[in-house]
Every structure is written in C-alpha cells, then in structure tokens.
Design an enzyme around this catalytic site. Structure first.
Site, PDB file in Angstrom:
ATOM      1  N   HIS A 152       0.818  -1.223   0.000  1.00 16.21           N
ATOM      2  CA  HIS A 152       0.000   0.000   0.000  1.00 16.21           C
ATOM      3  C   HIS A 152       0.849   1.270   0.000  1.00 16.21           C
ATOM      4  O   HIS A 152       0.316   2.363  -0.223  1.00 16.21           O
ATOM      5  CB  HIS A 152      -0.932   0.029   1.213  1.00 16.21           C
ATOM      6  CG  HIS A 152      -1.970  -1.049   1.216  1.00 16.21           C
ATOM      7  ND1 HIS A 152      -2.798  -1.293   0.146  1.00 16.21           N
ATOM      8  CD2 HIS A 152      -2.311  -1.970   2.165  1.00 16.21           C
ATOM      9  CE1 HIS A 152      -3.602  -2.307   0.433  1.00 16.21           C
ATOM     10  NE2 HIS A 152      -3.320  -2.738   1.645  1.00 16.21           N
ATOM     11  N   ASP A 189      -2.660 -10.767  -2.459  1.00 19.93           N
ATOM     12  CA  ASP A 189      -3.281 -10.262  -1.231  1.00 19.93           C
ATOM     13  C   ASP A 189      -4.707  -9.834  -1.549  1.00 19.93           C
ATOM     14  O   ASP A 189      -4.989  -9.334  -2.634  1.00 19.93           O
ATOM     15  CB  ASP A 189      -2.455  -9.063  -0.732  1.00 19.93           C
ATOM     16  CG  ASP A 189      -2.878  -8.565   0.633  1.00 19.93           C
ATOM     17  OD1 ASP A 189      -3.979  -7.983   0.733  1.00 19.93           O
ATOM     18  OD2 ASP A 189      -2.113  -8.733   1.601  1.00 19.93           O
ATOM     19  N   HIS A 191      -6.374  -7.384  -0.532  1.00 21.81           N
ATOM     20  CA  HIS A 191      -6.490  -5.936  -0.709  1.00 21.81           C
ATOM     21  C   HIS A 191      -5.693  -5.517  -1.950  1.00 21.81           C
ATOM     22  O   HIS A 191      -4.604  -6.036  -2.185  1.00 21.81           O
ATOM     23  CB  HIS A 191      -5.945  -5.184   0.511  1.00 21.81           C
ATOM     24  CG  HIS A 191      -6.613  -5.547   1.791  1.00 21.81           C
ATOM     25  ND1 HIS A 191      -6.204  -6.619   2.570  1.00 21.81           N
ATOM     26  CD2 HIS A 191      -7.665  -4.985   2.436  1.00 21.81           C
ATOM     27  CE1 HIS A 191      -6.975  -6.702   3.641  1.00 21.81           C
ATOM     28  NE2 HIS A 191      -7.862  -5.725   3.581  1.00 21.81           N
ATOM     29  N   ASP A 277      -4.549 -13.202   3.387  1.00 24.64           N
ATOM     30  CA  ASP A 277      -5.771 -12.664   3.978  1.00 24.64           C
ATOM     31  C   ASP A 277      -7.003 -12.894   3.113  1.00 24.64           C
ATOM     32  O   ASP A 277      -8.024 -12.226   3.293  1.00 24.64           O
ATOM     33  CB  ASP A 277      -5.605 -11.168   4.285  1.00 24.64           C
ATOM     34  CG  ASP A 277      -5.054 -10.383   3.105  1.00 24.64           C
ATOM     35  OD1 ASP A 277      -4.884 -10.966   2.014  1.00 24.64           O
ATOM     36  OD2 ASP A 277      -4.791  -9.180   3.269  1.00 24.64           O
TER      37      ASP A 277
END
Length: 371
Positions: A152, A189, A191, A277
């Site tokens: 991120h 991931d 996200h 995740d």
C-alpha cells in the site's frame, strides 16, 4: 541438482510494534480512531492487527516444516539509495523523522513505534536479498518473511500499515543490480496493492497483476479499467472480485489473464506480493489455504518456463495466524517439491462471472491479451 528454497528473515522486523489506542496516545489520528472504535477501545478488545506475532508465528512454522532442506538467509537493512529507487526524497525525509517515535500516522491505523522505520528498511532489504538469492543461483526460489508489509505504500506516502514498498524496492533492485529488463509482479493479497500499482503505473518494464476484493473494500482502488498510463498502458492488470469469491475463480483469473499476459511480456524475474488474507476468517473472500499451493505451483512453473526459475515471494497481509501458517506451508511445499501432488480445492463457483467479465474486458484494454 535443484538449488534449495530460501527463507529470508531477521529478528529486527519483530521490533515494529504499532501502538494500540492507549490513553497516552494523543496524536490526532489516535484520537479520531479512539472516537470511532468507541466501546472496542474502552473494553480493551482492540489490538493493532499488524502485530509481531504475525511474523514470529510464520517463522516458527517454517522452522517446524524445515527438514534441513531450506536455506535460511539473514538480510541487511536496505540502504537509502536502494529504497530511493522506489520512493521520493520527501518520503525518505518523513521516514527519517519518524525514527524513535511512537504515533498513529493515519486514520487507517498505520502507525510506528520507535524501531519501526529500521524494521521497514530491514524488510525492504529482505525482499532484495530474496531477489539476490534467486538471481545468483543460491536458491531455486525464495520467500521473504517480512513486516511491516509494503504494497500500500506509494512512492511518496505510507498507507495501510505499509511504510516502504518492499516489492517495488526489490523490483527496482533487480533492474539496477542484476540487469533485469522486465519484471512481473503478482499480488494475490485480498487488498489491492495500490502503492505498487501507482509506482509502476507509467513503467512499461513492469507487468503488475493484482487479484483483490473490489471496491469499496479497502483501499477502494484497482478498477478493471485502470490499466496503466502512457507507454505502460496495458501493463497494469486488475481483477476485482466480489465477496465470498473462492478458489476456482482465482485460478481462472491466473489461467485466463495472468499466464497469457506473462508469456507475452517475457519477464526476467517473477515477484509475488503474497498475502494470506483471502481466507474466510478475514471476512473478504473465501479462499482455502490449499489455493496458495496451486497459485505457487503456477508461479513456479511460469518462472521456470520464462525466466530460468527466478521467483521470489514477499509476505504482505494476513492477520489470523492459523490460516497464515497453513498458507505458508502450502507455498513452501509447492516450491520445494516440483511436480508434487497438490491439495484439493473448494469447488464454489462464486466469483467466476466476475473473472470472466474481467478477462473479456482486459482482452480489449491490454495489448498483452489481444490475439
């Protein structure tokens, strides 16, 4: 004889200890979070999810799994020149000012403790060490067990628990030090890796493929039509997924979108932002831990075919320890036993229509997928 699989790790990364919301945390973002979380904070139930046990538990499980065949490597901290290849001077100055401090940095609970910045430079160094190991032939593949995570973090800002973009630093390191002309980055991931996407949005020498839960799920980026800019248009491939997506849809995205694009792109190195995740415990999708064996096997075979096996995985998210531990073992087993039997997958078809729509759309948007 095939070289060993490398694990890259250093204890310094456990010294990143993001604070909770104790009363003494009085900076602006801590006060805002305390107000929003209310009773969770008052009852003492809230702990920062990016906690040291995420990493120490994985290292413990890797040591349990190791029968003596893994190559354990201890990385140096990345130096400033190495990190600057992916980050701005302003970002470097901000990080330097955060050394020795304890504070909440943003409303998404990105935070630092006194040793966090050094831990982040060690994590970036670990990603680079993984690249070194597969490029110089010491390892057949490598997994960098790191924190804080990185995908991120943009060139100029920290975000989403991430201070330094480990995979972006590693990709630029591969180009600068090992002469890699093209790098493939795969982010599984759950996200969207918005930081990685933004860093390489106008770089035609990096193919970025990201499969993630679609907006408005955090960070809300990664739209299907976001395919890069200028000469790099078509080298940023996003596959947004609906809630409860399971294994079959993810594999279809890899087989119909990623693998054909990668074969046309012809990378010199494959990097994976490996978050764990996507499992049901994380309440976004419903990947099984077995899926990570299948994804790793595909990445290993792709790297063997395209770039002499140069494959490095770098840990990203995952906040429930047991599925993370099992996901890691699935990856290591697939790396260490080429051609071995893969575990059975969940057969849910949720997410398949979204992936098929993405495949059709990207065939029009990316030159890498046109006939």
């Amino acid at each position: 004889m095939r070289a060993p699989v490398a694990i890259v790790y250093h204890d310094e990364m456990l010294q990143h200890q993001p604070p909770g919301l104790e009363p003494e945390m009085r900076d602006y973002h801590a006060r805002q979070l305390r107000a929003r979380l209310g009773e969770l904070v008052a009852s003492g139930l809230w702990r920062h999810p990016e906690r040291p046990e995420r990493l120490s538990s994985l290292v413990e499980r890797a040591r349990e799994f190791d029968d003596g065949s893994l190559l354990w490597l201890s990385p140096e901290r990345a130096d400033e020149e190495t990190v600057r290849r992916a980050h701005t001077g302003g970002h470097m100055e901000r990080l330097d000012k955060l050394r020795g401090r304890k504070r909440m940095l943003s409303i998404d609970s990105t935070a630092v403790s006194p040793e966090s910045v050094d831990a982040a430079f060690r994590a970036a160094g670990a990603a680079c060490t993984a690249v070194d190991a597969v490029c110089d032939g010491r390892a057949s593949s490598a997994f960098a067990l790191v924190r804080p995570p990185g995908h991120h973090a943009t060139a100029a800002h920290y975000q989403g628990f991430c201070l330094v973009n480990n995979v972006a630093v590693a990709a630029r390191h591969a180009m600068a030090v090992h002469g890699a002309e093209r790098v493939l980055i795969v982010d599984w991931d759950v996200h969207h890796g918005n930081g990685t996407a933004s860093i390489f949005a106008d770089d035609p020498d990096v193919l970025f493929f990201d499969i993630h839960r679609g907006a408005p799920y955090y960070p809300g980026t990664g739209a299907l039509d976001d395919v890069g800019r200028g000469r790099a248009r078509g080298t940023n491939l996003n596959v947004p997924l609906p809630a409860a997506t399971s294994d079959l849809a993810v594999l279809e995205a890899f087989d119909r979108i990623l693998i054909p694009a990668a074969r046309r792109f012809k990378p010199d190195l494959v990097l994976v932002s490996a978050g764990f995740d996507g499992t049901r415990e994380h309440l976004a999708c419903k990947f099984s831990t077995a899926l990570y064996a299948h994804l790793t096997d595909r990445m290993r075979r792709l790297a063997d075919h395209l770039c002499a096996g140069r494959l490095a995985l770098v840990l990203e998210g995952g906040y429930h320890l047991e599925p993370m531990r099992e996901g890691l073992v699935q990856c290591l087993r697939a790396l260490g036993t080429p051609g071995g039997e893969l575990p059975p997958l969940q057969r849910s078809r949720i997410g398949l229509p979204a992936v098929r729509h993405a495949a059709d759309a990207l065939a029009q948007l990316s030159f890498l997928l046109r006939d």
